[in-house]
Design a protein around this motif. Structure first.
Motif: not given
Length: 659
Positions: A26, A29, A31, A39, A43, A47
């Protein structure tokens, strides 16, 4: 399964929510959809930069195609240098280290680690890598024990230790096959542990299954984390039965969905390619064995590697992708074809955008030798948290030291599931008329034909090639007996010089030929004729039953042989001692076991000084004879004759080795 809802208090850690991994997704972000691991990596990297976490300078050893490098790069480590011996793999590292690529800023070095000396000004806080693992692998165990650190490849860990001693990083991660723990009766494993401790590291180790960490592949590997200070706990599985939230495994079908399939691969072809079609997903060649209930068995139980004709099940992770293999080495797609390279990358969680350079086989080598990046990312985060003392803005859950994971126990219970699948498939194939017994057309009137035996590679062919011998054959096959005769000419009036009566060793329950006996008759006392008789028998066996070769009739050599031969001579002249040795071998005397020269001499009734000559002579007529030279796992001075009949053929690995 019911999900845990309470926070857990784990040793040496703060309370952790069982939903920790879902919370991490989460935060990132991400899925869990096809290619979600790509991803996740992108990500995570972004981050960590946004949160101002300084990259950890890291040295990569034995980098291969870059699996660990991808993982640690994504988790906030700066891979400053990547040391790899194989130039073909370095091309992949160079391609992906370019501006805008996945490993941008890393420096690949093509060099033997034995010659690598870090520059005096090189400062790194962490080292990653796993030396080549062939000497500790399942293949090594199957050959005859495990070579381990007695093989030059098995001592490469000492070079790893040498570099740790020079650089003194805060910690390291070392990956290898779990067979390393049993090599040399555990002595190699003790040696490796002591070596790391001697240069100042406390070590923590576990065998992990990649599928437990979001990889659509069951892949068990040993991971060692060494630290200069503090303690280390391995992260909890993120997926599967041992995960705190009971997150389902990432299945093979989910992983490959939407991947590039533009490079169309043909079917398997070859001698056994057609067999793949009827194998149920999740099973392998063993579908065609008696133990799985196949009415006309083609293979013997455990006579092949487990990835031989292995077809992946789309609903679960695939079995381990191998770096090396033959034409029939799986996993194969449930669509009865080879997986495309982009699909194999997905199954290994190598990003779609990461370019694997080289032809298909070179690409498979790099993929199969890699640590799956998604597993590596979770390990890297746990190291960032515990070893580098980075304050991460999310929680991780750690396994207590005494917590046992259940993947081994679950794997042992799969045999029953496989059997049920096989039986259901056999019932369906029987309804379709696809399961057949003995081919009655093999029974024929006396038939004469010609074959050619290659002296160089023992190929058995219908047309002559250079350095081949023409063999005349006569066959009379019926339900009472098979009589196969061989001659170097077409004069069948000559008396037999020897014969071999082949019988089942343990009664007729496993005898699939539907005939009472097999008799091989020779018109000359000739080594080429001897080998040709067995080749002709193998040819007829395949025609009648579909069995691949004589090994499938006899069974894998580490089990009791299911056939034996009684060789009788009808020559008036004195029989050479070599033929007496052959007579012993056909009766399974001194076969299927590693023996010393003295033991062979006692079994065969010959002089010790002549044994090696006889072993070489057996090799010259097509027998597979192994020694320390052919299989380093066999102690010096010991030899192994696996089977009572010649088995060498053009595809034999042993054919290219010197006794």
């Amino acid at each position: 399964m019911q999900q845990l809802s309470l926070a857990l208090e784990l040793p040496d850690s703060k309370p952790v929510n069982p939903q920790w991994f879902q919370n991490l997704l989460s935060v990132l972000e991400v899925r869990q959809e096809p290619a979600w691991t790509d991803n996740f990596g992108k990500s995570l990297r972004q981050r960590l930069r946004q949160w101002g976490i300084a990259p950890v300078k890291t040295l990569s050893l034995f980098s291969g195609g870059g699996g660990l490098d991808i993982a640690f790069h994504d988790a906030g480590f700066e891979i400053v240098k990547m040391v790899e011996l194989e130039a073909k793999y370095v091309q992949t590292l160079q391609k992906n280290a370019q501006l805008g690529k996945w490993l941008e800023g890393s420096e690949p070095i093509c060099m033997d680690i034995r010659n690598y000396v870090p520059a005096p000004d090189l400062k790194v806080d962490f080292v990653i890598g796993g030396p080549p693992c062939q000497t500790f692998s399942a293949a090594g165990r199957r050959a005859a024990g495990v070579a381990g650190t007695t093989d030059s490849r098995g001592t490469l860990f000492q070079e790893y230790v040498r570099i740790l001693k020079l650089l003194q990083p805060k910690g390291f991660l070392f990956e290898n096959v779990y067979g390393i723990t049993g090599a040399n009766k555990g002595e190699a494993w003790q040696e490796i542990q002591e070596a790391f401790k001697e240069v100042g590291y406390s070590i923590y180790f576990r065998i992990l299954d990649a599928a437990d960490y979001g990889v659509p592949q069951h892949r068990e590997r040993l991971f060692i984390v060494g630290v200069k200070q503090g303690k280390y706990l391995f992260p909890y599985p993120t997926h599967g039965f041992d995960s705190l939230a009971q997150q389902p495994y990432y299945s093979a079908a989910q992983a490959v969905e939407g991947s590039d399939t533009s490079d169309i691969e043909a079917g398997l072809g070859g001698r056994f390619g057609h067999l793949l079609d009827d194998i149920p997903p999740g099973l392998n060649y063993s579908f065609y064995t008696k133990e799985m209930g196949y009415p006309s068995p083609i293979f013997s139980w455990r006579s092949k590697f487990s990835d031989f004709l292995y077809k992946a099940d789309p609903d679960v992770p695939v079995r381990t992708i191998k770096a090396q293999g033959g034409q029939y080495t799986g996993p194969f797609s449930w669509e009865n074809r080879r997986f495309f390279i982009p699909e194999l990358k997905r199954l290994q969680t190598i990003p779609d955008a990461y370019e694997v350079v080289g032809n298909r086989q070179v690409a498979i080598e790099q993929i199969g030798n890699s640590v799956p990046p998604q597993l590596g990312r979770i390990l890297a985060l746990s190291i960032l948290d515990q070893v580098m003392d980075v304050d991460l803005p999310f929680d991780l859950a750690y396994l207590p030291p005494d917590k046992q994971l259940g993947f081994r126990q679950r794997k042992r219970k799969l045999t029953k599931t496989y059997l049920q699948k096989a039986q259901a498939a056999i019932i369906e194939l029987s309804k379709q008329g696809k399961v057949k017994g003995l081919d009655a057309s093999i029974y024929e009137e006396k038939r004469e034909f010609v074959r050619f035996l290659s002296i160089d590679d023992f190929s058995w062919i219908e047309e002559p090639v250079a350095n081949s011998v023409k063999i005349h054959l006569s066959c009379e096959l019926d339900s009472s007996s098979w009589i196969i005769k061989a001659n170097t000419n077409s004069n069948w009036d000559e008396p037999d010089k020897f014969s071999i009566d082949v019988y089942p060793s343990c009664g007729y329950d496993d005898w699939v030929l539907c005939t009472n006996s097999v008799k091989l008759c020779a018109k000359q006392l000739n080594t080429h004729v001897f080998t040709s008789l067995w080749k002709a028998f193998e040819e007829k066996l395949n025609e009648a039953t579909g069995k691949a070769d004589l090994v499938q009739l006899s069974g894998y050599y580490q089990y009791n042989a299911r056939i034996s031969g009684i060789m009788n001579f009808y020559c008036e002249e004195k029989i050479d001692l070599f033929w007496r040795v052959v007579q012993c071998v056909t009766r399974c005397i001194a076969t299927s076991a590693q023996l010393k020269v003295k033991e062979f001499a006692e079994y065969w009734g010959v002089n010790e000084e002549d044994v090696v000559f006889y072993l070489q002579s057996l090799r010259a007529i097509g027998y597979e004879v192994r020694s320390h030279n052919t299989n380093p796992q066999i102690p010096l001075g010991e030899y192994l004759i696996p089977y009572a009949f010649p088995t060498l053929n053009p595809k034999s690995v042993q054919l290219r080795k010197v006794l």
